[in-house]
Enzyme design. Structure first.
Site, PDB file in Angstrom:
ATOM      1  N   THR A   1     -74.874  89.974   5.022  1.00 54.60           N
ATOM      2  CA  THR A   1     -75.873  89.641   3.996  1.00 54.60           C
ATOM      3  C   THR A   1     -76.150  88.144   3.890  1.00 54.60           C
ATOM      4  O   THR A   1     -76.826  87.703   2.958  1.00 54.60           O
ATOM      5  CB  THR A   1     -75.388  90.154   2.632  1.00 54.60           C
ATOM      6  OG1 THR A   1     -74.094  89.597   2.357  1.00 54.60           O
ATOM      7  CG2 THR A   1     -75.285  91.674   2.620  1.00 54.60           C
ATOM      8  N   GLU A   2     -75.660  87.365   4.822  1.00 55.20           N
ATOM      9  CA  GLU A   2     -75.722  85.901   4.699  1.00 55.20           C
ATOM     10  C   GLU A   2     -77.135  85.367   4.493  1.00 55.20           C
ATOM     11  O   GLU A   2     -77.348  84.438   3.697  1.00 55.20           O
ATOM     12  CB  GLU A   2     -75.097  85.246   5.947  1.00 55.20           C
ATOM     13  CG  GLU A   2     -73.583  85.318   5.995  1.00 55.20           C
ATOM     14  CD  GLU A   2     -73.061  86.572   6.664  1.00 55.20           C
ATOM     15  OE1 GLU A   2     -71.871  86.613   7.028  1.00 55.20           O
ATOM     16  OE2 GLU A   2     -73.849  87.541   6.816  1.00 55.20           O
ATOM     17  N   VAL A   3     -78.136  85.927   5.212  1.00 52.66           N
ATOM     18  CA  VAL A   3     -79.495  85.366   5.109  1.00 52.66           C
ATOM     19  C   VAL A   3     -80.067  85.531   3.700  1.00 52.66           C
ATOM     20  O   VAL A   3     -80.993  84.818   3.320  1.00 52.66           O
ATOM     21  CB  VAL A   3     -80.452  86.014   6.136  1.00 52.66           C
ATOM     22  CG1 VAL A   3     -80.016  85.666   7.552  1.00 52.66           C
ATOM     23  CG2 VAL A   3     -80.556  87.521   5.950  1.00 52.66           C
TER      24      VAL A   3
ATOM     25  N   PHE B   1     -77.715  81.466   3.792  1.00 50.83           N
ATOM     26  CA  PHE B   1     -76.644  81.139   4.735  1.00 50.83           C
ATOM     27  C   PHE B   1     -76.985  81.782   6.071  1.00 50.83           C
ATOM     28  O   PHE B   1     -78.044  82.406   6.219  1.00 50.83           O
ATOM     29  CB  PHE B   1     -75.317  81.669   4.169  1.00 50.83           C
ATOM     30  CG  PHE B   1     -74.090  81.096   4.820  1.00 50.83           C
ATOM     31  CD1 PHE B   1     -73.961  79.737   5.047  1.00 50.83           C
ATOM     32  CD2 PHE B   1     -73.039  81.933   5.196  1.00 50.83           C
ATOM     33  CE1 PHE B   1     -72.819  79.222   5.644  1.00 50.83           C
ATOM     34  CE2 PHE B   1     -71.904  81.429   5.790  1.00 50.83           C
ATOM     35  CZ  PHE B   1     -71.790  80.077   6.011  1.00 50.83           C
TER      36      PHE B   1
END
Length: 259
Positions: free
Chosen positions: A135-137, A141
């Site tokens: 889920t970083e985006v 991130f």
């Protein structure tokens, strides 16, 4: 061996490393990453350990980065963030390169860095209720470190879908994509993983497992001619190993060999 953020135990040649921050959904921070490095290092150095199982206490396998940890990262200098990134990098590479087989027992959600841990394990089994993803985006991130391993594991196309959308997928979808090995009902997963680990301990040579894992991690980087040449050298070296001599002798004599 003392740990405050995880549990470590060895029984029947299986080391079990259990993330133990259930109140934080086993979220990662610097101290937990350091303890994981120490635990995997201990298992790697222990001749009594042949297989390692990684799991988590509580409802989640690992929810990614700890919120307090994320807040701290915003105050870090570039150099501090680089060293912090390298710490997680070293953990991922340590698991990926480990001479022993690592199995993830995923009994809850595995998100971001938590899904990264699953990605670098050799085998992984998840309950149907588990959701997995990077889920970083969604928080500005990037899933930088795990991308290196994920592309190798499931290919560029499926990696793009997971890494760019940042969406969580079901365990069934993760298995179909090759991210995890299989989906196992919650009531059966403990027995299933224990059975796989025990089978690896009893039915396969430690040297053969080590060499095969190293071969798998190496051949993708080589042109086919070099890959075959490298495989031939490993093949020849393995034939001269004591494990191979024992295995062939047992096979020819129709004896059951317990490794």
């Amino acid at each position: 061996m003392d740990f405050s953020l995880l549990q470590y135990e060895v029984a029947s040649r299986i080391a079990t490393i259990t993330l133990n921050r259930p109140e934080k959904r086993n979220a990662l921070n610097g101290p937990l990453v350091a303890e994981l490095q120490k635990a995997f290092g201990a298992a790697a150095a222990d001749d009594a350990v042949k297989v390692i199982v990684l799991k988590g206490n509580g409802e989640a396998f690992c929810a990614g980065a700890d919120l307090e940890y994320l807040q701290q990262l915003q105050q870090n200098t570039y150099e501090e963030n680089l060293e912090d990134s390298r710490q997680l990098m070293r953990l991922f590479q340590q698991i990926y390169d480990l001479d022993k087989i690592v199995i993830a027992q995923v009994e809850g959600h595995a998100v971001a860095g938590g899904c990264g841990l699953v990605t670098v394990c050799d085998l992984s089994y998840a309950v149907p209720e588990a959701m997995l993803g990077y889920t970083e985006v969604k928080i500005g991130f990037i899933p930088a470190l795990v991308a290196v391993f994920l592309v190798r594991k499931i290919g560029e196309g499926r990696s793009r879908e997971l890494l760019l959308t940042g969406r969580l997928v079901t365990a069934e979808k993760a298995a179909a994509d090759g991210l995890i090995t299989a989906v196992v009902p919650a009531a059966e997963i403990k027995k299933k993983v224990a059975g796989i680990a025990t089978s690896l301990c009893n039915d396969a040579s430690a040297n053969s497992l080590k060499a095969t894992k190293k071969l798998i991690g190496t051949v993708l980087d080589l042109p086919i001619e070099q890959g075959l040449a490298h495989a031939a050298t490993l093949n020849a070296a393995t034939r001269g190993h004591e494990d191979c001599k024992r295995g062939i002798a047992a096979f020819l004599n129709k004896e059951k060999l317990v490794w």
